[in-house]
Design an enzyme around this catalytic site. Structure first.
Site, PDB file in Angstrom:
ATOM      1  CE  LYS A  93      -4.383  -1.681   1.757  1.00  0.00           C
ATOM      2  NZ  LYS A  93      -5.430  -1.579   2.810  1.00  0.00           N
ATOM      3  NE  ARG A 146      -7.985  -8.273   0.986  1.00  0.00           N
ATOM      4  CZ  ARG A 146      -7.751  -7.451  -0.029  1.00  0.00           C
ATOM      5  NH1 ARG A 146      -6.831  -6.492   0.082  1.00  0.00           N
ATOM      6  NH2 ARG A 146      -8.442  -7.552  -1.154  1.00  0.00           N
TER       7      ARG A 146
END
Length: 293
Positions: free
Chosen positions: A236, A270
Protein backbone atom coordinates in the site's frame (compact mmCIF):
# COMPACT_ATOMS: atom_id res chain seq x y z
CA UNK A 1 -3.12 4.36 25.45
CA UNK A 2 -6.83 4.62 26.28
CA UNK A 3 -8.82 2.45 28.68
CA UNK A 4 -11.84 1.09 26.84
CA UNK A 5 -15.19 1.07 28.63
CA UNK A 6 -16.17 -2.34 29.95
CA UNK A 7 -19.17 -2.60 27.63
CA UNK A 8 -16.95 -2.58 24.55
CA UNK A 9 -15.56 -6.03 25.38
CA UNK A 10 -16.81 -9.23 23.75
CA UNK A 11 -16.13 -12.89 24.43
CA UNK A 12 -12.88 -13.93 22.71
CA UNK A 13 -13.47 -15.91 19.51
CA UNK A 14 -10.50 -16.68 17.30
CA UNK A 15 -12.18 -19.33 15.15
CA UNK A 16 -14.61 -18.81 12.28
CA UNK A 17 -17.41 -21.28 11.58
CA UNK A 18 -17.77 -21.60 7.83
CA UNK A 19 -20.26 -23.41 5.54
CA UNK A 20 -20.08 -27.18 5.52
CA UNK A 21 -19.09 -27.39 9.17
CA UNK A 22 -15.51 -26.27 8.45
CA UNK A 23 -13.67 -24.12 10.99
CA UNK A 24 -10.96 -21.57 10.18
CA UNK A 25 -8.63 -21.43 13.19
CA UNK A 26 -7.02 -18.01 13.71
CA UNK A 27 -5.43 -18.71 17.08
CA UNK A 28 -2.22 -18.99 15.09
CA UNK A 29 -1.72 -16.08 12.63
CA UNK A 30 -2.72 -16.98 9.08
CA UNK A 31 -2.44 -15.57 5.55
CA UNK A 32 -5.17 -14.39 3.20
CA UNK A 33 -4.08 -14.32 -0.44
CA UNK A 34 -5.43 -11.52 -2.65
CA UNK A 35 -6.88 -12.49 -6.03
CA UNK A 36 -8.00 -9.33 -7.82
CA UNK A 37 -10.37 -9.78 -10.75
CA UNK A 38 -10.24 -6.08 -11.61
CA UNK A 39 -8.35 -4.71 -14.64
CA UNK A 40 -7.34 -1.58 -12.67
CA UNK A 41 -5.96 -3.03 -9.44
CA UNK A 42 -3.33 -0.70 -7.97
CA UNK A 43 -0.72 -3.48 -8.08
CA UNK A 44 -0.28 -4.52 -11.69
CA UNK A 45 1.46 -7.75 -10.72
CA UNK A 46 -1.73 -9.06 -9.13
CA UNK A 47 -4.09 -8.47 -12.06
CA UNK A 48 -5.70 -11.66 -13.37
CA UNK A 49 -6.57 -12.05 -17.03
CA UNK A 50 -8.43 -15.37 -17.27
CA UNK A 51 -9.92 -18.23 -15.27
CA UNK A 52 -6.90 -20.37 -16.09
CA UNK A 53 -4.63 -17.65 -14.70
CA UNK A 54 -6.85 -17.39 -11.61
CA UNK A 55 -6.71 -21.11 -10.91
CA UNK A 56 -2.96 -21.19 -11.41
CA UNK A 57 -2.46 -18.36 -8.93
CA UNK A 58 -4.94 -19.81 -6.46
CA UNK A 59 -3.13 -23.16 -6.53
CA UNK A 60 0.20 -21.43 -5.99
CA UNK A 61 -1.14 -19.45 -3.03
CA UNK A 62 -2.62 -22.54 -1.41
CA UNK A 63 0.62 -24.44 -1.96
CA UNK A 64 2.55 -21.57 -0.35
CA UNK A 65 0.34 -21.69 2.72
CA UNK A 66 -2.62 -19.34 2.24
CA UNK A 67 -5.41 -20.17 4.67
CA UNK A 68 -7.93 -17.99 2.78
CA UNK A 69 -8.28 -16.84 -0.83
CA UNK A 70 -9.85 -13.38 -1.12
CA UNK A 71 -11.54 -12.73 -4.48
CA UNK A 72 -12.68 -9.26 -5.47
CA UNK A 73 -14.28 -7.81 -8.58
CA UNK A 74 -14.55 -4.14 -7.54
CA UNK A 75 -11.41 -2.03 -7.13
CA UNK A 76 -11.49 0.11 -3.98
CA UNK A 77 -8.27 2.01 -4.65
CA UNK A 78 -8.63 5.82 -4.67
CA UNK A 79 -9.80 7.03 -8.07
CA UNK A 80 -10.87 3.60 -9.32
CA UNK A 81 -13.78 3.38 -11.75
CA UNK A 82 -17.22 2.63 -10.37
CA UNK A 83 -18.83 -0.44 -11.89
CA UNK A 84 -22.37 -1.79 -11.84
CA UNK A 85 -23.47 -4.73 -9.69
CA UNK A 86 -23.96 -6.75 -12.88
CA UNK A 87 -20.39 -6.12 -13.97
CA UNK A 88 -19.08 -7.01 -10.51
CA UNK A 89 -21.04 -10.27 -10.62
CA UNK A 90 -19.76 -11.00 -14.13
CA UNK A 91 -16.21 -10.77 -12.87
CA UNK A 92 -16.67 -12.44 -9.50
CA UNK A 93 -19.22 -15.26 -9.68
CA UNK A 94 -17.58 -17.49 -12.31
CA UNK A 95 -14.28 -17.05 -10.47
CA UNK A 96 -15.76 -18.14 -7.13
CA UNK A 97 -17.42 -21.16 -8.72
CA UNK A 98 -14.21 -22.16 -10.51
CA UNK A 99 -12.07 -21.90 -7.38
CA UNK A 100 -14.63 -23.81 -5.33
CA UNK A 101 -14.76 -26.62 -7.89
CA UNK A 102 -10.98 -26.84 -8.24
CA UNK A 103 -10.19 -26.52 -4.53
CA UNK A 104 -13.20 -27.81 -2.56
CA UNK A 105 -11.49 -27.52 0.83
CA UNK A 106 -10.21 -23.96 0.36
CA UNK A 107 -11.63 -21.11 2.41
CA UNK A 108 -12.91 -18.48 -0.04
CA UNK A 109 -13.59 -14.88 0.91
CA UNK A 110 -15.35 -12.38 -1.37
CA UNK A 111 -14.40 -8.71 -1.25
CA UNK A 112 -17.66 -6.84 -1.88
CA UNK A 113 -19.81 -4.19 -0.21
CA UNK A 114 -22.98 -5.12 -2.11
CA UNK A 115 -25.49 -7.45 -0.47
CA UNK A 116 -26.81 -8.86 -3.74
CA UNK A 117 -23.32 -9.69 -4.96
CA UNK A 118 -22.50 -11.23 -1.58
CA UNK A 119 -25.56 -13.49 -1.61
CA UNK A 120 -24.84 -14.82 -5.11
CA UNK A 121 -21.17 -15.29 -4.29
CA UNK A 122 -22.00 -17.42 -1.25
CA UNK A 123 -24.41 -19.44 -3.41
CA UNK A 124 -21.51 -19.97 -5.84
CA UNK A 125 -19.29 -21.30 -3.07
CA UNK A 126 -17.84 -18.43 -1.00
CA UNK A 127 -17.35 -18.93 2.75
CA UNK A 128 -16.62 -15.44 4.11
CA UNK A 129 -17.80 -11.88 3.36
CA UNK A 130 -15.13 -9.17 3.31
CA UNK A 131 -16.93 -5.80 3.34
CA UNK A 132 -14.75 -2.68 3.19
CA UNK A 133 -17.73 -0.49 4.06
CA UNK A 134 -18.92 -2.17 7.26
CA UNK A 135 -22.42 -2.21 5.83
CA UNK A 136 -22.44 1.54 5.24
CA UNK A 137 -22.73 1.40 1.42
CA UNK A 138 -25.59 -1.11 1.29
CA UNK A 139 -28.15 -1.18 4.09
CA UNK A 140 -28.98 -4.79 3.26
CA UNK A 141 -25.43 -6.08 3.78
CA UNK A 142 -25.60 -6.77 7.51
CA UNK A 143 -29.05 -8.46 7.37
CA UNK A 144 -27.80 -10.46 4.39
CA UNK A 145 -24.71 -11.60 6.28
CA UNK A 146 -26.97 -12.81 9.08
CA UNK A 147 -29.29 -14.62 6.69
CA UNK A 148 -26.39 -16.32 4.91
CA UNK A 149 -24.83 -17.47 8.18
CA UNK A 150 -21.22 -16.89 7.12
CA UNK A 151 -18.33 -15.08 8.85
CA UNK A 152 -18.03 -11.38 8.20
CA UNK A 153 -14.92 -9.19 7.97
CA UNK A 154 -15.83 -5.79 9.39
CA UNK A 155 -13.64 -2.95 8.15
CA UNK A 156 -13.44 0.66 9.28
CA UNK A 157 -13.85 3.23 6.53
CA UNK A 158 -15.36 6.67 6.12
CA UNK A 159 -17.26 7.76 3.04
CA UNK A 160 -16.72 5.74 -0.13
CA UNK A 161 -13.61 4.60 -2.00
CA UNK A 162 -13.97 7.78 -4.07
CA UNK A 163 -14.24 10.22 -1.12
CA UNK A 164 -12.27 8.55 1.68
CA UNK A 165 -9.02 10.42 1.06
CA UNK A 166 -10.78 13.67 2.06
CA UNK A 167 -12.12 12.20 5.31
CA UNK A 168 -8.98 11.75 7.39
CA UNK A 169 -9.70 14.29 10.14
CA UNK A 170 -10.43 12.66 13.51
CA UNK A 171 -11.52 14.84 16.42
CA UNK A 172 -10.96 12.10 19.00
CA UNK A 173 -8.24 9.56 19.65
CA UNK A 174 -7.92 7.47 16.47
CA UNK A 175 -7.96 4.04 18.13
CA UNK A 176 -10.74 5.00 20.52
CA UNK A 177 -12.82 6.11 17.53
CA UNK A 178 -12.22 2.74 15.87
CA UNK A 179 -13.19 0.87 19.04
CA UNK A 180 -16.45 2.82 19.27
CA UNK A 181 -17.15 2.20 15.58
CA UNK A 182 -16.51 -1.53 15.94
CA UNK A 183 -18.55 -1.70 19.15
CA UNK A 184 -21.60 -0.18 17.47
CA UNK A 185 -21.24 -2.27 14.30
CA UNK A 186 -20.81 -5.46 16.33
CA UNK A 187 -24.07 -4.74 18.13
CA UNK A 188 -25.77 -4.37 14.72
CA UNK A 189 -24.22 -7.60 13.49
CA UNK A 190 -25.31 -9.50 16.57
CA UNK A 191 -28.82 -8.12 16.13
CA UNK A 192 -28.83 -9.77 12.69
CA UNK A 193 -27.38 -13.02 14.04
CA UNK A 194 -23.76 -12.60 12.93
CA UNK A 195 -21.29 -13.71 15.61
CA UNK A 196 -18.22 -14.85 13.63
CA UNK A 197 -16.44 -11.58 12.89
CA UNK A 198 -12.94 -10.41 11.98
CA UNK A 199 -11.98 -6.77 12.57
CA UNK A 200 -10.09 -4.85 9.88
CA UNK A 201 -8.88 -1.37 10.94
CA UNK A 202 -8.74 -0.32 7.28
CA UNK A 203 -5.17 0.78 6.65
CA UNK A 204 -5.27 3.41 3.89
CA UNK A 205 -9.04 3.83 4.05
CA UNK A 206 -9.78 7.36 5.30
CA UNK A 207 -6.39 7.37 7.04
CA UNK A 208 -3.18 9.16 6.19
CA UNK A 209 0.14 7.27 6.19
CA UNK A 210 0.98 8.82 9.56
CA UNK A 211 -2.35 7.65 10.97
CA UNK A 212 -1.70 4.22 9.49
CA UNK A 213 1.60 3.95 11.34
CA UNK A 214 0.02 5.12 14.58
CA UNK A 215 -2.62 2.44 14.13
CA UNK A 216 0.04 -0.17 13.41
CA UNK A 217 1.92 0.76 16.60
CA UNK A 218 -1.29 0.54 18.64
CA UNK A 219 -2.93 -2.40 16.89
CA UNK A 220 -2.95 -4.54 20.01
CA UNK A 221 -5.34 -2.09 21.68
CA UNK A 222 -8.10 -3.39 19.37
CA UNK A 223 -7.81 -6.77 21.11
CA UNK A 224 -10.06 -5.31 23.81
CA UNK A 225 -12.91 -6.37 21.51
CA UNK A 226 -11.88 -10.03 21.74
CA UNK A 227 -11.99 -10.76 18.00
CA UNK A 228 -9.41 -11.62 15.32
CA UNK A 229 -7.69 -8.66 13.66
CA UNK A 230 -6.90 -8.50 9.95
CA UNK A 231 -4.03 -6.33 8.71
CA UNK A 232 -4.20 -5.32 5.06
CA UNK A 233 -0.91 -3.56 4.42
CA UNK A 234 0.41 -5.30 1.33
CA UNK A 235 2.20 -2.94 -1.07
CA UNK A 236 0.00 0.00 0.00
CA UNK A 237 0.93 3.65 -0.39
CA UNK A 238 1.80 3.99 3.30
CA UNK A 239 4.55 1.45 2.58
CA UNK A 240 5.93 2.57 -0.78
CA UNK A 241 5.42 6.36 -0.77
CA UNK A 242 7.65 7.13 2.25
CA UNK A 243 10.35 5.06 0.55
CA UNK A 244 9.97 6.86 -2.78
CA UNK A 245 9.00 3.62 -4.50
CA UNK A 246 6.09 2.12 -6.44
CA UNK A 247 3.88 -0.85 -5.47
CA UNK A 248 5.93 -3.30 -7.54
CA UNK A 249 9.05 -2.47 -5.48
CA UNK A 250 7.34 -2.55 -2.07
CA UNK A 251 7.72 -6.21 -1.09
CA UNK A 252 10.58 -5.65 1.40
CA UNK A 253 8.63 -2.84 3.04
CA UNK A 254 5.51 -5.00 3.13
CA UNK A 255 7.43 -7.76 4.91
CA UNK A 256 8.59 -5.20 7.50
CA UNK A 257 5.12 -3.84 8.28
CA UNK A 258 3.61 -7.33 8.31
CA UNK A 259 6.21 -8.34 10.89
CA UNK A 260 5.12 -5.41 13.05
CA UNK A 261 1.46 -6.30 12.53
CA UNK A 262 1.95 -9.89 13.75
CA UNK A 263 4.02 -8.71 16.71
CA UNK A 264 1.22 -6.27 17.57
CA UNK A 265 -1.60 -8.80 17.47
CA UNK A 266 -2.78 -9.37 13.88
CA UNK A 267 -4.21 -12.86 13.31
CA UNK A 268 -4.73 -12.54 9.55
CA UNK A 269 -2.43 -10.91 6.99
CA UNK A 270 -4.09 -9.96 3.69
CA UNK A 271 -1.29 -10.05 1.12
CA UNK A 272 -0.30 -10.32 -2.51
CA UNK A 273 2.79 -12.38 -1.67
CA UNK A 274 1.81 -15.47 0.30
CA UNK A 275 5.14 -17.29 0.69
CA UNK A 276 6.84 -14.22 2.14
CA UNK A 277 3.99 -13.63 4.58
CA UNK A 278 4.03 -17.26 5.74
CA UNK A 279 7.77 -17.04 6.35
CA UNK A 280 7.27 -13.80 8.26
CA UNK A 281 4.69 -15.41 10.54
CA UNK A 282 6.83 -18.50 11.11
CA UNK A 283 9.91 -16.52 12.09
CA UNK A 284 7.94 -14.23 14.40
CA UNK A 285 6.40 -17.27 16.11
CA UNK A 286 9.80 -18.96 16.37
CA UNK A 287 11.11 -15.86 18.11
CA UNK A 288 8.02 -15.17 20.24
CA UNK A 289 6.24 -18.53 20.78
CA UNK A 290 3.64 -16.93 23.06
CA UNK A 291 2.03 -15.32 19.99
CA UNK A 292 0.67 -18.73 18.96
CA UNK A 293 -0.81 -21.42 21.26
Amino acid sequence: MFQAPQDTCFSPRLTLRCPGGRVLDLRRPQVMGILNLTPDSFFEGNRIGSLDDLLRRAEQMLREGAAVLDLGGYSTRPGADDISPDEEKRRLLPAVAAVRQAFPEAFISVDTFRAGVAAEAVAAGADILNDVSGGQLDEQMLPTAGRLGVPYILMHMRGTPHTMTQLTQYTDDLVLELVRYFRDKLQELRHHGVTDVVLDPGFGFAKTPAQGYELLRRLRELQVLGLPILAGLSRKSMVYKPLGLTPDAALPGTISVNTLAVLNGAQLLRVHDVAEARQTIQLVINTFPSISP
